[in-house]
Design an enzyme around this catalytic site. Structure first.
Site, PDB file in Angstrom:
ATOM      1  N   ARG A 105      18.807  22.540 107.297  1.00 26.12           N
ATOM      2  CA  ARG A 105      19.622  22.513 108.064  1.00 26.12           C
ATOM      3  C   ARG A 105      20.363  23.814 108.181  1.00 26.12           C
ATOM      4  O   ARG A 105      21.235  23.979 109.351  1.00 26.12           O
ATOM      5  CB  ARG A 105      20.930  21.531 107.710  1.00 26.12           C
TER       6      ARG A 105
ATOM      7  N   GLU B 225      19.307  26.918  94.671  1.00 23.89           N
ATOM      8  CA  GLU B 225      20.024  25.648  94.265  1.00 23.89           C
ATOM      9  C   GLU B 225      19.241  24.241  95.140  1.00 23.89           C
ATOM     10  O   GLU B 225      18.954  25.424  96.404  1.00 23.89           O
ATOM     11  CB  GLU B 225      21.997  25.674  95.310  1.00 23.89           C
TER      12      GLU B 225
ATOM     13  N   ARG C 280      18.171  22.923 101.788  1.00 23.03           N
ATOM     14  CA  ARG C 280      17.954  21.739 101.661  1.00 23.03           C
ATOM     15  C   ARG C 280      16.591  20.680 102.242  1.00 23.03           C
ATOM     16  O   ARG C 280      15.788  21.350 103.106  1.00 23.03           O
ATOM     17  CB  ARG C 280      19.672  21.301 102.932  1.00 23.03           C
TER      18      ARG C 280
ATOM     19  N   HIS D 201      32.574  25.902  93.827  1.00 18.42           N
ATOM     20  CA  HIS D 201      32.082  24.951  94.975  1.00 18.42           C
ATOM     21  C   HIS D 201      33.960  24.783  95.412  1.00 18.42           C
ATOM     22  O   HIS D 201      35.006  24.497  94.497  1.00 18.42           O
ATOM     23  CB  HIS D 201      31.647  23.833  94.710  1.00 18.42           C
TER      24      HIS D 201
ATOM     25  N   ASN E 148      26.892  32.509  97.665  1.00 18.66           N
ATOM     26  CA  ASN E 148      26.213  32.184  98.269  1.00 18.66           C
ATOM     27  C   ASN E 148      25.918  32.131  99.805  1.00 18.66           C
ATOM     28  O   ASN E 148      27.568  32.324 100.842  1.00 18.66           O
ATOM     29  CB  ASN E 148      26.540  30.491  98.431  1.00 18.66           C
TER      30      ASN E 148
ATOM     31  N   HIS F 176      20.907  27.730  99.061  1.00 19.83           N
ATOM     32  CA  HIS F 176      20.982  26.295  99.202  1.00 19.83           C
ATOM     33  C   HIS F 176      19.516  25.810  99.460  1.00 19.83           C
ATOM     34  O   HIS F 176      20.001  25.710 101.118  1.00 19.83           O
ATOM     35  CB  HIS F 176      21.390  25.419  98.942  1.00 19.83           C
TER      36      HIS F 176
ATOM     37  N   THR G  49      27.897  19.576  99.373  1.00 24.25           N
ATOM     38  CA  THR G  49      27.331  19.345  98.334  1.00 24.25           C
ATOM     39  C   THR G  49      28.722  18.323  97.465  1.00 24.25           C
ATOM     40  O   THR G  49      30.020  18.572  96.834  1.00 24.25           O
ATOM     41  CB  THR G  49      27.088  19.613  97.136  1.00 24.25           C
TER      42      THR G  49
ATOM     43  N   GLU H 234      26.535  24.564  85.683  1.00 27.07           N
ATOM     44  CA  GLU H 234      27.553  24.998  87.172  1.00 27.07           C
ATOM     45  C   GLU H 234      27.916  24.112  86.804  1.00 27.07           C
ATOM     46  O   GLU H 234      28.545  22.866  87.631  1.00 27.07           O
ATOM     47  CB  GLU H 234      27.166  25.651  88.115  1.00 27.07           C
TER      48      GLU H 234
ATOM     49  N   HIS I  74      26.127  29.742 104.728  1.00 28.94           N
ATOM     50  CA  HIS I  74      26.108  29.472 106.509  1.00 28.94           C
ATOM     51  C   HIS I  74      26.257  31.251 106.800  1.00 28.94           C
ATOM     52  O   HIS I  74      26.944  30.608 108.416  1.00 28.94           O
ATOM     53  CB  HIS I  74      27.902  29.537 106.101  1.00 28.94           C
TER      54      HIS I  74
HETATM   55  N1  PXP Z   1      27.989  25.752  93.737  1.00 25.26           N
HETATM   56  C1  PXP Z   1      27.100  24.923  94.061  1.00 25.26           C
HETATM   57  C2  PXP Z   1      26.269  23.896  93.304  1.00 25.26           C
HETATM   58  C3  PXP Z   1      27.051  24.579  95.548  1.00 25.26           C
HETATM   59  O1  PXP Z   1      26.601  23.318  96.205  1.00 25.26           O
HETATM   60  C4  PXP Z   1      27.949  25.336  96.359  1.00 25.26           C
HETATM   61  C5  PXP Z   1      28.247  24.506  98.042  1.00 25.26           C
HETATM   62  O2  PXP Z   1      27.249  24.948  98.438  1.00 25.26           O
HETATM   63  C6  PXP Z   1      28.848  26.522  96.230  1.00 25.26           C
HETATM   64  C7  PXP Z   1      28.678  26.385  94.215  1.00 25.26           C
HETATM   65  C8  PXP Z   1      29.459  27.309  96.767  1.00 25.26           C
HETATM   66  O3  PXP Z   1      30.504  26.837  97.294  1.00 25.26           O
HETATM   67  P1  PXP Z   1      31.267  27.003  98.657  1.00 25.26           P
HETATM   68  O4  PXP Z   1      30.625  27.470  99.481  1.00 25.26           O
HETATM   69  O5  PXP Z   1      32.447  25.877  98.636  1.00 25.26           O
HETATM   70  O6  PXP Z   1      32.490  28.836  98.292  1.00 25.26           O
END
Ligand code: PXP
Length: 239
Positions: free
Chosen positions: A49, A70, A45, A191, A7, A43, A101, A151, A10
């Site tokens: 953001r 996402e 949103r 997550h 992901n 993701h 999330t 997931e 960030h």
């Molecule tokens: N899976 C989902 C559905 C999420 O919303 C997120 C966070 O955006 C992640 C995985 C990844 O989580 P993390 O950034 O804590 O590794």
């Protein structure tokens, strides 16, 4: 062997902290793919953001592995998914005020509208995964409404405050993954996973792919900082 989807939200968070043009999540996606990621996750949103529509459009053109979007199952986002056609859509619940999330989708609520959204995307050949707590009832409901994958939310395990809580949360994930596999669902998990918590999943074969963001981007800052300072110091010293 399990897969890793990275992901890159960030990277965009850092860009948006300055409303600058960099760092670009599109460039980051190319690097994570070159490093061996099996997929790139973003993701989009409602409040945009971090990831923007522009990022998603370019990522659709540049990602070679698998683009995973996402999103909340809202009419606006369904429209975006139909336009972009990512390789996979993951439905997540979304609250404007949350930092990240906060939990899995509750399929006891709005089951019909979520089933309709899955059907709409399925007709456009876009498979849907549902981000879900490790709860057998929720897994069965995901199967009933024809999700292709789930997931499993690993946050309860990663954020557990006591070893007992952590053990229970882990068992819930393992059992949920087993049930989902038995029902024929694809099984992802994610997550809060970091370089320590991922080790607990050694030998767990019911999980196909892990979705990890924050810990990887955080480590990138730390392992890259030395080089970044050296590069700037060389420029400054050459002035
Ligand atoms: N899976 C989902 C559905 C999420 O919303 C997120 C966070 O955006 C992640 C995985 C990844 O989580 P993390 O950034 O804590 O590794």
């Amino acid at each position: 062997m399990a897969g890793l989807a990275v992901n890159v939200d960030h990277v965009a968070t850092l860009r948006e902290a300055r409303k600058a043009a960099y760092p670009d999540p599109v460039a980051a996606a190319a690097i994570v793919e070159m490093a061996g990621a099996d997929g790139v996750v973003v993701h989009l949103r409602e409040d945009r953001r971090h990831i923007k529509d522009r990022d998603l459009k370019i990522l659709k053109e540049t990602v070679k592995s698998k683009l995973i979007l996402e999103m909340a199952p809202t009419p606006e986002m369904i429209g975006t998914a139909l336009e972009i056609k990512p390789d996979l859509v993951t439905f997540v619940p979304e609250k404007r005020t949350e930092v990240t999330t906060e939990g899995g989708m509750n399929l006891s609520l709005n089951q019909e509208s979520i089933a309709d959204a899955i059907e709409t995307l399925k007709c456009a050949h876009i498979p849907v995964s549902i981000f879900i707590d490790p709860d057998p009832e929720q897994i069965r409901m995901a199967h009933k409404i024809s999700a292709a994958l789930v997931e499993i939310h690993t946050g309860g395990f990663c954020d557990a405050e006591t070893p007992q809580q952590q053990k229970r949360a882990f068992l819930n994930i393992v059992n949920a993954a087993k049930l989902a596999k038995k029902l024929g669902l694809g099984v992802n998990a994610g997550h809060g996973l970091c370089y320590h918590t991922i080790k607990a999943f050694t030998g767990i074969h019911d999980i196909d792919e892990y979705s990890i963001g924050h810990s990887i981007i955080s480590r990138a800052v730390m392992v890259g900082l030395d080089r970044a300072v050296r590069d700037m110091a060389a420029l400054v010293r050459a002035l």
